[in-house]
Enzyme design. Sequence first.
Site, PDB file in Angstrom:
ATOM      1  N   HIS A   1       0.878  -1.185   0.000  1.00 26.97           N
ATOM      2  CA  HIS A   1       0.000   0.000   0.000  1.00 26.97           C
ATOM      3  C   HIS A   1       0.913   1.233   0.000  1.00 26.97           C
ATOM      4  CE1 HIS A   1      -3.468   2.450   0.621  1.00 26.97           C
ATOM      5  NE2 HIS A   1      -3.779   2.145   1.871  1.00 26.97           N
TER       6      HIS A   1
ATOM      7  N   HIS B   1      -2.221  -2.256  -9.583  1.00 25.11           N
ATOM      8  CA  HIS B   1      -3.242  -1.717  -8.686  1.00 25.11           C
ATOM      9  C   HIS B   1      -4.468  -2.601  -8.741  1.00 25.11           C
ATOM     10  CE1 HIS B   1      -5.921   1.197  -6.770  1.00 25.11           C
ATOM     11  NE2 HIS B   1      -4.822   1.718  -6.285  1.00 25.11           N
TER      12      HIS B   1
ATOM     13  N   ASP C   1       2.918   5.523  -6.554  1.00 23.87           N
ATOM     14  CA  ASP C   1       4.141   5.402  -5.763  1.00 23.87           C
ATOM     15  C   ASP C   1       5.406   5.288  -6.600  1.00 23.87           C
ATOM     16  OD1 ASP C   1       2.986   5.529  -3.224  1.00 23.87           O
ATOM     17  OD2 ASP C   1       2.292   3.463  -3.404  1.00 23.87           O
TER      18      ASP C   1
HETATM   19  N1  CMC Z   1       5.092  -6.371 -10.440  1.00 27.19           N
HETATM   20  C1  CMC Z   1       5.020  -7.579 -11.032  1.00 27.19           C
HETATM   21  N2  CMC Z   1       3.899  -8.326 -11.059  1.00 27.19           N
HETATM   22  C2  CMC Z   1       2.806  -7.812 -10.477  1.00 27.19           C
HETATM   23  C3  CMC Z   1       2.802  -6.562  -9.866  1.00 27.19           C
HETATM   24  C4  CMC Z   1       4.004  -5.829  -9.865  1.00 27.19           C
HETATM   25  N3  CMC Z   1       4.075  -4.639  -9.261  1.00 27.19           N
HETATM   26  N4  CMC Z   1       1.576  -6.314  -9.370  1.00 27.19           N
HETATM   27  C5  CMC Z   1       0.825  -7.396  -9.649  1.00 27.19           C
HETATM   28  N5  CMC Z   1       1.564  -8.306 -10.309  1.00 27.19           N
HETATM   29  C6  CMC Z   1       1.129  -9.628 -10.773  1.00 27.19           C
HETATM   30  C7  CMC Z   1       1.179 -10.610  -9.612  1.00 27.19           C
HETATM   31  O1  CMC Z   1       2.434 -11.223  -9.475  1.00 27.19           O
HETATM   32  C8  CMC Z   1       0.081 -11.574  -9.987  1.00 27.19           C
HETATM   33  O2  CMC Z   1       0.588 -12.446 -10.975  1.00 27.19           O
HETATM   34  P1  CMC Z   1       0.095 -13.980 -11.053  1.00 27.19           P
HETATM   35  O3  CMC Z   1      -1.386 -13.894 -11.331  1.00 27.19           O
HETATM   36  O4  CMC Z   1       0.916 -14.527 -12.157  1.00 27.19           O
HETATM   37  O5  CMC Z   1       0.400 -14.566  -9.714  1.00 27.19           O
HETATM   38  C9  CMC Z   1      -0.966 -10.683 -10.641  1.00 27.19           C
HETATM   39  O6  CMC Z   1      -0.242  -9.552 -11.139  1.00 27.19           O
HETATM   40  C10 CMC Z   1      -2.036 -10.201  -9.661  1.00 27.19           C
HETATM   41  O7  CMC Z   1      -1.385  -9.622  -8.535  1.00 27.19           O
HETATM   42  P2  CMC Z   1      -2.082  -9.445  -7.108  1.00 27.19           P
HETATM   43  O8  CMC Z   1      -1.042  -9.025  -6.136  1.00 27.19           O
HETATM   44  O9  CMC Z   1      -2.923 -10.635  -6.766  1.00 27.19           O
HETATM   45  O10 CMC Z   1      -3.105  -8.293  -7.490  1.00 27.19           O
HETATM   46  P3  CMC Z   1      -3.810  -7.315  -6.487  1.00 27.19           P
HETATM   47  O11 CMC Z   1      -4.990  -6.790  -7.162  1.00 27.19           O
HETATM   48  O12 CMC Z   1      -3.992  -7.943  -5.164  1.00 27.19           O
HETATM   49  O13 CMC Z   1      -2.610  -6.271  -6.384  1.00 27.19           O
HETATM   50  C11 CMC Z   1      -1.202  -4.622  -5.662  1.00 27.19           C
HETATM   51  C12 CMC Z   1      -2.580  -4.957  -6.229  1.00 27.19           C
HETATM   52  C13 CMC Z   1      -1.072  -3.105  -5.577  1.00 27.19           C
HETATM   53  C14 CMC Z   1      -1.087  -5.212  -4.254  1.00 27.19           C
HETATM   54  C15 CMC Z   1      -0.087  -5.216  -6.582  1.00 27.19           C
HETATM   55  O14 CMC Z   1      -0.194  -4.726  -7.885  1.00 27.19           O
HETATM   56  C16 CMC Z   1       1.303  -4.963  -6.014  1.00 27.19           C
HETATM   57  O15 CMC Z   1       1.739  -5.700  -5.118  1.00 27.19           O
HETATM   58  N6  CMC Z   1       2.009  -3.914  -6.516  1.00 27.19           N
HETATM   59  C17 CMC Z   1       3.290  -3.554  -5.960  1.00 27.19           C
HETATM   60  C18 CMC Z   1       3.094  -2.733  -4.688  1.00 27.19           C
HETATM   61  C19 CMC Z   1       2.585  -1.355  -4.977  1.00 27.19           C
HETATM   62  O16 CMC Z   1       3.094  -0.671  -5.862  1.00 27.19           O
HETATM   63  N7  CMC Z   1       1.612  -0.902  -4.172  1.00 27.19           N
HETATM   64  C20 CMC Z   1       1.063   0.461  -4.270  1.00 27.19           C
HETATM   65  C21 CMC Z   1      -0.345   0.473  -4.784  1.00 27.19           C
HETATM   66  S1  CMC Z   1      -0.895   2.124  -5.264  1.00 27.19           S
HETATM   67  C22 CMC Z   1      -0.781   3.075  -3.844  1.00 27.19           C
HETATM   68  C23 CMC Z   1      -1.854   2.803  -2.891  1.00 27.19           C
HETATM   69  O17 CMC Z   1      -2.936   3.400  -3.018  1.00 27.19           O
HETATM   70  O18 CMC Z   1      -1.650   2.004  -1.978  1.00 27.19           O
END
Ligand code: CMC
Length: 386
Positions: free
Chosen positions: A227, A266, A323
């Site tokens: 986050h 996201h 971010d």
């Molecule tokens: N880099 C590489 N792969 C990614 C990334 C990333 N940053 N984000 C998602 N994926 C892939 C992930 O590995 C997964 O792949 P697979 O289906 O093959 O296992 C797929 O995309 C779905 O990921 P998830 O984590 O289940 O998706 P989510 O909807 O729960 O994730 C998230 C949202 C923000 C947690 C995720 O994109 C992430 O961890 N990003 C990196 C951390 C980040 O930048 N967070 C800040 C978010 S914006 C600021 C805020 O408001 O908080």
Amino acid sequence: MIGMADAKPQISSGLEGVYIAESSICRVDGQAGGLYYRGYSIDSLCKNSDYEEVVHLLLHGRLPKAQELAETKKVLAESRNLPEGVVSTIKHMNGKAHPMDTVRTAVSMLSAYDPEVADSSNEANMRKSLRIISRTASIVATIGRIAAGGEYVAPDNSMSHSENFLYMLNGKKPTPQQLDIMRDMFIIHAEHSSNASTFGTMVAGSTLADIYSAVTAGIAVLKGPLHGGADEAALHMMNEIGDPDNTEVYITEALAGKKKIMGFGHRVYKAYDPRAKVIKTYLLQMQDSSSEEVKRLTGIALRAEKLMIDKLGQSHGIWPNVDFFAGPVYRAAGIPAEIFTPIFAASRTAGWCAHMMEYWENNRLFRPLEYYTGAIDLQYVPIDKR
Ligand code: CMC
């Protein structure tokens, strides 16, 4: 006996796709990449407004008239000074705790100095919200100031919220560029619908705990790198990459190793995050910066952005989020990495308070369910027989 007597329900992992309330505060258009506070796009707010006006807009639901804005600015400015006990706690925690832990502790502590803490009327909550918004920024600036070896800088009430923040952080007036960056950062981080920390705030508040407890819960939730903590983590990654020429190898290897690249992806945006677009305009101005550090970070950020979009943009809906570019831009404004996420928290107090007050209008305790998969009715075994 094994449990699971009930038929397995549909479980929404991470509450994906679950609506928890109606709200008129914020619209996140994940498909088109749009963000609106009370109907106004963040682009128009960054162009025309300032943080104090955005605070009024979020808390009251409409843009203020001149007299109302003057009053909001006055209350925010007059609330800035920190109690001595809070400053000494910040000093005590300096160097021992992550600044986000210090913000969480210091904001929680503010409740001890607020005579209205137990008054749950909407009017009192509105007044407390302004005090929280004002003082959290002072707390974050003071954490940065003390970490840099300085002493508490008393606020200057003639300055705007953003200008005073930088003044309390650095002990001197900011340059026009620093001020522009800070104002936009405060605006674009102020609100984002039912994200994890806002939901955390609402869960705490739904028990009818007071607004300080609710906001403290929000800060705790914001800390993690999935986050708010992603801004600091993304900068660490850029420093690890070290040189723009290393970017391609680093990103390719990280993705091959199933590592997440911080600052991308996201849950709601499947398009370019509009907040990242605002920050990128600053980044583009910095490519020829006289600071070697800023030039290097900018080079890495722009190359990483292109690579990631080529690999995962259209195909997987993974785009830069708010971010990603924040680190190089904050560094250009002279802001240390340790207070990136605390600044996010200081700005987001406005959204947390707005959501809390809106939810309290029709409050219902949050109490979701878990599908139990353990055993039941086991025979108790005395300790000497296990
Ligand atoms: N880099 C590489 N792969 C990614 C990334 C990333 N940053 N984000 C998602 N994926 C892939 C992930 O590995 C997964 O792949 P697979 O289906 O093959 O296992 C797929 O995309 C779905 O990921 P998830 O984590 O289940 O998706 P989510 O909807 O729960 O994730 C998230 C949202 C923000 C947690 C995720 O994109 C992430 O961890 N990003 C990196 C951390 C980040 O930048 N967070 C800040 C978010 S914006 C600021 C805020 O408001 O908080």
